[in-house]
Structures are given as C-alpha cells and as structure tokens.
Design an enzyme around this catalytic site. Structure first.
Site, PDB file in Angstrom:
ATOM      1  N   LYS A 116       0.747  -1.335   0.007  1.00 31.48           N
ATOM      2  CA  LYS A 116      -0.141  -0.192  -0.146  1.00 31.48           C
ATOM      3  C   LYS A 116       0.886   1.138   0.007  1.00 31.48           C
ATOM      4  CE  LYS A 116      -4.174  -2.097   1.455  1.00 31.48           C
ATOM      5  NZ  LYS A 116      -3.836  -3.493   1.777  1.00 31.48           N
ATOM      6  N   ASP A 117       1.977   1.212   0.578  1.00 31.38           N
ATOM      7  CA  ASP A 117       3.013   2.408   0.251  1.00 31.38           C
ATOM      8  C   ASP A 117       3.288   2.760  -0.964  1.00 31.38           C
ATOM      9  OD1 ASP A 117       3.536   2.542   3.076  1.00 31.38           O
ATOM     10  OD2 ASP A 117       5.022   0.758   3.194  1.00 31.38           O
TER      11      ASP A 117
END
Ligand SMILES: *Cc1c(COP(=O)(O)O)cnc(C)c1O
Length: 468
Positions: free
Chosen positions: A112-113
C-alpha cells in the site's frame, strides 16, 4: 484526461477533483473516459529506468495538466526515496520462470506504500495550489492505517485521524501508527470493534455540517490515484522480464480488488498480459464468483491474511463497468441489486469474457501455513501469509511454463510474524529502519465508542493546529 463515474450520474471531472473526491457522488467509482495507450516502443523504453522515473511516466497521462511534469517527477522521486531497497520493487525467482515481485520495502512494509506515498504528496500539492486543507479520516483493522499515516505525516495541508479498535490490532501494527511523532497525525483507540470504528467514520461523513467544516476526506482503496500509482510496478516487472516482446502473467493476493485492477489498467494501456490469477484466502467471494458467475456475500471469517478478509471487493465495480461495455445504467442496476439482495449474477457470455483473462483460486489457513513452511524448507526464504496465498494460487493455476509468472509479494514477513513463526519456527526480523519500533514512545488517545466524543476530539485538535 477526464473521468466518468461507473454509475454515470455525475459530471465528468478532472484529475484534481477525482483525487480529492474518492467516491463519486452517485455512489460509483471514477474511471478514465478513455484509456491512454503506450506503443511497444514506449513500453520498451521503460526497461532499465529507475523506478521513480518509470512511475512518473505511467502516472503522467492520467494526471494531465493537473500536476506539471517536473513536479510529478519530483513527487515520485521523493515518494520512492523512502523505500528501503535500491530497486524499490525487486524481482526474485522462486521457481522456474516463477517470480516474486517484492512490494514490501516501503516505510510500512506492505504494497500500500506504493500508492499512498504518492497520494499523500499529490494531496498536498493540489491542496496548496488551491489554498485548502483537508482532514483525512479513516478506520483501520491494522494495515491501511499505518500506510495512510506514513503518507500524510508532515504534509502541511493535511491532518489525519485514524481510528483503530483498542487492543485488537497487533503490537507492530499499533506501533507503526502511534510512534509517528508528527503533529498532524492523530491516533484514536476506540473502545470497541473494527466495525464500530467504521461506523464512527461513516457517522462523521454523514454529519454534513461537520464534514464540510473540517473538509473531511479519505484515502481509501477506491481512490483512483491509488490505482494508477500501483499500475507502475506491473510495467516495471513486465519490462524487466522481456515485455513487450514477451507476454507475462501475474498472480495477485486479492481483497478489495484494487491491486489486480491496477494490473488490468496496465493491460488496457498496452502491456501484453496473458492472464491474471486472483488469489483469495477463505474469504473466497471472488473464487466462487469465477466458478459460478454468482457474486454472493458471506460473513467475513478471520484468517492469517487479514488484509484480504473482505466481504465485498469494492474495486470490482470498475471491471464490471468494462465487462458491461461501459453501460453505467447497467452497472447501477447490478450494484443496486447486489446491495439489496447480496447477490449479483453475470450473463454466461460476460463471464466467459472475464475468464479469458482472469482465473481465481482459494487458499485456506492450513494451506497458507503449509506454503510458508514449504518455501522456507526449499529456499530458506520467509514469505508473509498474504504472499503465501498468492504462491498457492500460482501453483494451482500455473499455465504455459514459458510465460513468466509474477506473484505479487504484498507484505514483509515481519509484519505478520505470528503466522510465519508458527509455520517455520523462525521469527522474521524487522528491517533496520524499524528495528527500534518497540522502544519508541507512543501517542494515542483512547475514546469511547461514541460519535460525539470523537467529533469533539477532531474539533479540538483541529482548532489547536489552526491556532498554531
Ligand atoms: C491490502 C492488502 C491486500 C489486498 O489488496 P487489494 O488491493 O485490496 O486487493 C493484500 N495483501 C496485503 C498485505 C494488503 O495489505
């Protein structure tokens, strides 16, 4: 580039508005009016670029003139400089022509980063240009909260409030949120469950005067900008393995369908993807759907891969829009029926069209542990349970062995150390940047499961910051 809603009832918007809005007003999701295409030469030219440069080139056509090119490059360089591996998204061969794409070298150790690091910076850029601020509010059962906090920390135009259920997230997950010292980051531990947290967030968004006074916003997984940022690593992996000359297949551990849909976007842009394998855990709504053509909601069963424990894969609506030939009225009807009766069915020819590109498999908790143990015994490598679900599906549905198959490794094993240790007897270590996580001071406010109390807290923190 203009965007339309999958349910067709709102005005066509530009990138900035789509970025800040998240969900469309008619309840639909935004998609581009048409797909930008890359010619084979342009795809070939991506091979060997550094990751930030490649990402900027993929994102650029979707942003249009909302962000100028030099600024977009700066945003991408800055975002991916925080990753803890020179390749940002390295490929590792785990079997003959089967590869892991390691997407866990970002600041919170999950894929998700990749999207959120860019999203936070895009928010800041667009808001500053407009002279606005927003208050990002979200609920988390663990993973998304830390990635959102890392994305929004120290952004001048953003305050972020993340609610988590007190005592119900792992120590590592909680500390990844509560040890961030930035003044614009506010952690709230709710005396209740994750569902209570979600209801409180909904309550705040439904309180219109409150929503408008604090310009509430969210960075959840249906935000279009998150999707396009993820599209970049599909190009990176495919060009490293010989695209556009060679075709390629991907296997994606799936929850909300955002990640695998980002791969579909890459294909729409011209990447020669032969197949997407959708990997689910025991929450197998998608695997059942591909077997029967019926999408049917069932209760969520907690698993070792909690970030895939979902009831409804929200981003699937975007694919549905394409399968129904971009007929927004038909999508609105199907989604309305799904909401009312918990069931949606596709016509046989539509299912056939989907199955030409997608396949799905399910992997339960026992098999997840077995795969983690197997990989470790064979190669000494530790994989996290989400990645293990992907490896299981890849084994089950491996097609033509001459086509490279890339399994997306979505989280670092240390993030889910309990399952990894149980499977292998080996406890994975946190990377150096997080080695002292357990010693850092925490900041968090405990509040009752009460909307008024949470709104008062947001109000107080906001006015303190406004005065500062
Ligand atoms: C969010 C997440 C997923 C699921 O991704 P979707 O885009 O929701 O399908 C899988 N693995 C990990 C580790 C995640 O954090």
């Amino acid at each position: 580039m203009r965007y339309v809603s999958t349910r067709g009832e709102t005005a066509h918007l530009g990138f900035e508005d789509v970025l800040l809005a998240g969900l469309a007003r008619d309840g639909g999701l935004y998609v581009p009016e048409s797909w930008p295409r890359l010619a084979p030469d342009q795809i070939r030219a991506l091979a060997g670029l550094n990751y930030a440069e490649l990402a900027a080139r993929i994102i650029a056509p979707f942003v249009g003139d909302a962000v100028d090119d030099a600024e977009l490059h700066r945003i991408c360089r800055d975002a991916y400089s925080r990753f803890n591996h020179p390749a940002v998204a390295p490929l590792v061969e785990i079997d003959r022509n089967v590869w892991l794409l390691e997407l866990f070298h970002g600041p919170t150790l999950a894929f998700k980063d990749f999207a959120l690091q860019v999203l936070g910076r895009l928010f800041d850029h667009v808001l500053k240009k407009r002279g606005q601020r927003v208050t990002v509010i979200g609920a988390t059962s663990g993973d998304t909260g830390s990635a959102a906090i890392e994305a929004c920390r120290d952004r001048d135009a953003v305050d972020i409030f993340i609610l988590h259920p007190k005592g119900r997230v792992s120590d590592v997950q909680r500390r990844q949120m509560t040890t961030v010292p930035s003044l614009n980051v506010h952690n709230i531990a709710i005396q209740g469950t994750f569902d209570d947290c979600q209801d409180l967030v909904k309550g705040m968004f439904n309180d219109r005067p409150f929503r408008e006074a604090f310009r509430l916003s969210s960075v959840n997984s249906i935000n279009w900008a998150r999707i396009v940022a993820q599209t970049a690593y599909y190009f990176a992996a495919a060009t490293a393995l010989g695209a556009p000359e060679r075709r390629i297949a991907f296997c994606v551990p799936t929850g909300n369908f955002g990640n695998v849909y980002a791969g579909y976007v890459a294909r729409q842009m011209g990447l020669p993807v032969e197949r997407f394998i959708i990997a689910t855990n025991q929450n197998d709504i998608l695997a059942r759907f591909f077997a029967t053509g019926r999408m049917e909601i069932q209760p969520v069963a907690p698993s070792y891969s909690p970030s895939m424990d979902i009831q409804v894969p929200s981003n699937f609506e975007r694919l549905l829009f394409e399968v129904l030939d971009r007929d927004a009225a038909a999508v609105a009807r199907a989604m309305g029926e799904f909401r009312e009766r918990g069931v949606m069915t596709l016509a046989p020819e539509q299912l056939r069209a989907l199955k030409a590109l997608f396949a799905a498999a399910r992997c339960d908790d026992d098999r997840t542990l077995a795969v983690i143990a197997e990989v470790h015994a064979r190669s000494g490598m530790l994989v996290d349970p989400h990645t293990a679900v992907g490896i299981a599906a890849a084994k089950e549905l491996r097609g033509d062995p001459s086509v490279p198959l890339v399994v997306l490794a979505t989280a670092h094993p240390a993030k889910f150390s309990e399952a990894v240790t149980r499977a292998t007897g080996v406890s994975p270590t946190l990377p150096p940047a997080l080695a002292d996580l357990m010693d850092r001071p925490e900041r968090c406010t405990v509040l009752p499961n009460n909307l008024r109390a949470v709104e008062d807290f947001v109000r107080t923190r906001n006015s303190l910051r406004g005065a500062a």
